[in-house]
Design a protein around this motif. Sequence first.
Motif, PDB file in Angstrom:
ATOM      1  N   ASN A 121      53.725 -14.337  11.570  1.00  0.00           N
ATOM      2  CA  ASN A 121      53.334 -15.093  10.373  1.00  0.00           C
ATOM      3  C   ASN A 121      52.194 -14.371   9.657  1.00  0.00           C
ATOM      4  O   ASN A 121      51.514 -13.511  10.245  1.00  0.00           O
ATOM      5  N   PRO A 122      51.960 -14.702   8.386  1.00  0.00           N
ATOM      6  CA  PRO A 122      50.906 -14.016   7.621  1.00  0.00           C
ATOM      7  C   PRO A 122      49.532 -14.065   8.274  1.00  0.00           C
ATOM      8  O   PRO A 122      48.767 -13.108   8.193  1.00  0.00           O
ATOM      9  N   ARG A 123      49.231 -15.184   8.933  1.00  0.00           N
ATOM     10  CA  ARG A 123      47.916 -15.308   9.576  1.00  0.00           C
ATOM     11  C   ARG A 123      47.757 -14.295  10.703  1.00  0.00           C
ATOM     12  O   ARG A 123      46.711 -13.650  10.828  1.00  0.00           O
ATOM     13  N   LEU A 124      48.800 -14.151  11.532  1.00  0.00           N
ATOM     14  CA  LEU A 124      48.734 -13.190  12.639  1.00  0.00           C
ATOM     15  C   LEU A 124      48.656 -11.762  12.112  1.00  0.00           C
ATOM     16  O   LEU A 124      47.892 -10.941  12.642  1.00  0.00           O
ATOM     17  N   CYS A 125      49.439 -11.454  11.075  1.00  0.00           N
ATOM     18  CA  CYS A 125      49.423 -10.104  10.499  1.00  0.00           C
ATOM     19  C   CYS A 125      48.030  -9.737   9.999  1.00  0.00           C
ATOM     20  O   CYS A 125      47.525  -8.638  10.267  1.00  0.00           O
ATOM     21  N   ALA A 126      47.416 -10.667   9.271  1.00  0.00           N
ATOM     22  CA  ALA A 126      46.064 -10.422   8.758  1.00  0.00           C
ATOM     23  C   ALA A 126      45.062 -10.301   9.906  1.00  0.00           C
ATOM     24  O   ALA A 126      44.146  -9.459   9.853  1.00  0.00           O
ATOM     25  N   LEU A 127      45.238 -11.115  10.942  1.00  0.00           N
ATOM     26  CA  LEU A 127      44.328 -11.082  12.093  1.00  0.00           C
ATOM     27  C   LEU A 127      44.433  -9.759  12.842  1.00  0.00           C
ATOM     28  O   LEU A 127      43.414  -9.200  13.272  1.00  0.00           O
ATOM     29  N   LEU A 128      45.648  -9.243  13.000  1.00  0.00           N
ATOM     30  CA  LEU A 128      45.843  -7.963  13.685  1.00  0.00           C
ATOM     31  C   LEU A 128      45.153  -6.818  12.941  1.00  0.00           C
ATOM     32  O   LEU A 128      44.508  -5.965  13.555  1.00  0.00           O
ATOM     33  N   VAL A 129      45.281  -6.817  11.620  1.00  0.00           N
ATOM     34  CA  VAL A 129      44.636  -5.775  10.811  1.00  0.00           C
ATOM     35  C   VAL A 129      43.119  -5.926  10.877  1.00  0.00           C
ATOM     36  O   VAL A 129      42.384  -4.940  11.033  1.00  0.00           O
ATOM     37  N   LEU A 130      42.633  -7.172  10.767  1.00  0.00           N
ATOM     38  CA  LEU A 130      41.188  -7.422  10.795  1.00  0.00           C
ATOM     39  C   LEU A 130      40.587  -7.031  12.135  1.00  0.00           C
ATOM     40  O   LEU A 130      39.522  -6.380  12.189  1.00  0.00           O
ATOM     41  N   MET A 131      41.253  -7.384  13.234  1.00  0.00           N
ATOM     42  CA  MET A 131      40.740  -7.048  14.560  1.00  0.00           C
ATOM     43  C   MET A 131      40.728  -5.534  14.773  1.00  0.00           C
ATOM     44  O   MET A 131      39.788  -4.990  15.365  1.00  0.00           O
ATOM     45  N   LEU A 156      41.999   3.551  12.666  1.00  0.00           N
ATOM     46  CA  LEU A 156      42.855   2.521  12.058  1.00  0.00           C
ATOM     47  C   LEU A 156      44.304   2.982  11.992  1.00  0.00           C
ATOM     48  O   LEU A 156      45.225   2.192  12.214  1.00  0.00           O
ATOM     49  N   ASP A 157      44.520   4.250  11.676  1.00  0.00           N
ATOM     50  CA  ASP A 157      45.873   4.811  11.705  1.00  0.00           C
ATOM     51  C   ASP A 157      46.506   4.591  13.070  1.00  0.00           C
ATOM     52  O   ASP A 157      47.666   4.171  13.182  1.00  0.00           O
ATOM     53  N   ASN A 158      45.735   4.879  14.103  1.00  0.00           N
ATOM     54  CA  ASN A 158      46.205   4.741  15.476  1.00  0.00           C
ATOM     55  C   ASN A 158      46.580   3.298  15.787  1.00  0.00           C
ATOM     56  O   ASN A 158      47.660   3.015  16.325  1.00  0.00           O
ATOM     57  N   PHE A 159      45.707   2.362  15.441  1.00  0.00           N
ATOM     58  CA  PHE A 159      45.952   0.951  15.719  1.00  0.00           C
ATOM     59  C   PHE A 159      47.119   0.399  14.896  1.00  0.00           C
ATOM     60  O   PHE A 159      47.914  -0.403  15.390  1.00  0.00           O
ATOM     61  N   LEU A 160      47.213   0.824  13.640  1.00  0.00           N
ATOM     62  CA  LEU A 160      48.285   0.317  12.777  1.00  0.00           C
ATOM     63  C   LEU A 160      49.659   0.752  13.285  1.00  0.00           C
ATOM     64  O   LEU A 160      50.629  -0.010  13.203  1.00  0.00           O
ATOM     65  N   LEU A 161      49.750   1.969  13.791  1.00  0.00           N
ATOM     66  CA  LEU A 161      51.025   2.427  14.353  1.00  0.00           C
ATOM     67  C   LEU A 161      51.412   1.571  15.564  1.00  0.00           C
ATOM     68  O   LEU A 161      52.596   1.289  15.776  1.00  0.00           O
ATOM     69  N   THR A 162      50.415   1.137  16.333  1.00  0.00           N
ATOM     70  CA  THR A 162      50.684   0.262  17.476  1.00  0.00           C
ATOM     71  C   THR A 162      51.139  -1.120  17.013  1.00  0.00           C
ATOM     72  O   THR A 162      52.081  -1.702  17.554  1.00  0.00           O
ATOM     73  N   VAL A 163      50.462  -1.652  16.008  1.00  0.00           N
ATOM     74  CA  VAL A 163      50.823  -2.963  15.459  1.00  0.00           C
ATOM     75  C   VAL A 163      52.231  -2.925  14.863  1.00  0.00           C
ATOM     76  O   VAL A 163      53.014  -3.871  15.026  1.00  0.00           O
ATOM     77  N   MET A 164      52.565  -1.821  14.191  1.00  0.00           N
ATOM     78  CA  MET A 164      53.908  -1.690  13.613  1.00  0.00           C
ATOM     79  C   MET A 164      54.974  -1.593  14.698  1.00  0.00           C
ATOM     80  O   MET A 164      56.109  -2.074  14.516  1.00  0.00           O
ATOM     81  N   ALA A 165      54.644  -0.982  15.840  1.00  0.00           N
ATOM     82  CA  ALA A 165      55.584  -0.932  16.959  1.00  0.00           C
ATOM     83  C   ALA A 165      55.814  -2.339  17.518  1.00  0.00           C
ATOM     84  O   ALA A 165      56.950  -2.714  17.845  1.00  0.00           O
ATOM     85  N   TYR A 166      54.747  -3.127  17.601  1.00  0.00           N
ATOM     86  CA  TYR A 166      54.877  -4.510  18.062  1.00  0.00           C
ATOM     87  C   TYR A 166      55.731  -5.324  17.096  1.00  0.00           C
ATOM     88  O   TYR A 166      56.552  -6.153  17.524  1.00  0.00           O
ATOM     89  N   ASP A 167      55.554  -5.091  15.802  1.00  0.00           N
ATOM     90  CA  ASP A 167      56.357  -5.782  14.784  1.00  0.00           C
ATOM     91  C   ASP A 167      57.838  -5.494  14.977  1.00  0.00           C
ATOM     92  O   ASP A 167      58.671  -6.400  14.900  1.00  0.00           O
ATOM     93  N   ARG A 168      58.189  -4.232  15.249  1.00  0.00           N
ATOM     94  CA  ARG A 168      59.590  -3.870  15.470  1.00  0.00           C
ATOM     95  C   ARG A 168      60.118  -4.480  16.773  1.00  0.00           C
ATOM     96  O   ARG A 168      61.287  -4.862  16.858  1.00  0.00           O
ATOM     97  N   PHE A 169      59.260  -4.564  17.770  1.00  0.00           N
ATOM     98  CA  PHE A 169      59.645  -5.190  19.045  1.00  0.00           C
ATOM     99  C   PHE A 169      60.019  -6.653  18.838  1.00  0.00           C
ATOM    100  O   PHE A 169      61.050  -7.128  19.329  1.00  0.00           O
ATOM    101  N   VAL A 170      59.193  -7.373  18.090  1.00  0.00           N
ATOM    102  CA  VAL A 170      59.475  -8.794  17.833  1.00  0.00           C
ATOM    103  C   VAL A 170      60.740  -8.934  16.987  1.00  0.00           C
ATOM    104  O   VAL A 170      61.578  -9.803  17.251  1.00  0.00           O
ATOM    105  N   ALA A 171      60.900  -8.072  15.985  1.00  0.00           N
ATOM    106  CA  ALA A 171      62.055  -8.165  15.083  1.00  0.00           C
ATOM    107  C   ALA A 171      63.371  -7.926  15.813  1.00  0.00           C
ATOM    108  O   ALA A 171      64.384  -8.576  15.504  1.00  0.00           O
ATOM    109  N   ILE A 172      63.380  -7.025  16.780  1.00  0.00           N
ATOM    110  CA  ILE A 172      64.630  -6.670  17.462  1.00  0.00           C
ATOM    111  C   ILE A 172      64.855  -7.527  18.714  1.00  0.00           C
ATOM    112  O   ILE A 172      65.977  -7.956  18.982  1.00  0.00           O
ATOM    113  N   CYS A 173      63.806  -7.787  19.463  1.00  0.00           N
ATOM    114  CA  CYS A 173      63.949  -8.529  20.721  1.00  0.00           C
ATOM    115  C   CYS A 173      63.882 -10.044  20.548  1.00  0.00           C
ATOM    116  O   CYS A 173      64.415 -10.784  21.376  1.00  0.00           O
TER     117      CYS A 173
END
Length: 324
Positions: free
Chosen positions: A137-147, A110-127
């Motif tokens: 959106n909250p639904r996607l964030c929850a879905l990423l963690v759940l998956m 989960l640590d590994n996956f969360l670091l990847t999800v956080m990198a994607y979050d920064r990509f969307v925020a900057i690009c």
Amino acid sequence: MAAENHTDVSEFLLLGLSDDPELQPILFGLFLSMYLVTVLGNLLIILAISSDAHLHTPMYFFLSILSFVDICFTSTTVPKMLANIDAHSKDISYMACLTQMYFFMMFGGLDNFLLTVMAYDRFVAICHPLRYTVIMNPRLCALLVLMSWLVISLVALVHVLLMMRLTFSSGTEIPHFFCELAQLLKVARSDALINNIYLYVSTVLLGVFPVSGILFSYSKIVSSLMRMSSTESKYKAFSTCGSHLCVVSLYYGTSLVEYLSYAVTPSSQSSAIASVMYTVVTPMLNPFIYSLRNKDVKAALRRLLSRAITCSELSKHYGSLIQM
């Protein structure tokens, strides 16, 4: 010693980091201190984020989940190690060993996956800053963690089920301070070919895809920053990635150190010592990295501590009034 079926094995022996009796109190004090710092530090991050409305954003949502996972990750190994040192024992039951192995793999993945999800979050925020709130959106964030949780839970469960096929000798010694999958496969008395194949395949897949995702995200981030004309804008945009990059470097760096240490000196002792870095040190340092390098988190922590001090003073004041 003849091999016995796993149903007849009541316990394993965790050899720990050292057999020296004089080192045991030092190890106990050191790991207890590190564990308490890890739990308190990550709890503060979670409380600061949950109590501050300014931090109710996807980036800090993922950070709070990461802090919770770090607490659980460390809690799967260190408490048992401390209990064994305190009791002058090396025992761990067969089912407790498999349970520890399952949760260790799950929270580590989960640590590994969360670091990847956080990198994607920064990509969307900057690009894609104008579409950030729509995409993340909250639904996607929850879905990423759940998956992430579902995938790694399934992978870890298959490891445990395959492990239950193997046979072990009674009183099998594990040259580690916790039930690590690779060490268990080494001490098994039956053929572990299928287990090893699944281990290699799952390690490659769960390593390649997250790392590729992180590299892809940051390649796009760097490309986007290069197109910015203002140096101040570049610095402001990239500064939001600083803490994440430090944590990523620490996580994968310590994992690489363990692999290299084992490759150079293929001994169980060196592997156990090196694994301390990513199992204990990294979760302990993550809160400091995010609190020291992030102005928003520092401000939230100050407000949280200020409220705690105010509540403490008010309780003392009302207590003195009641006594009067």
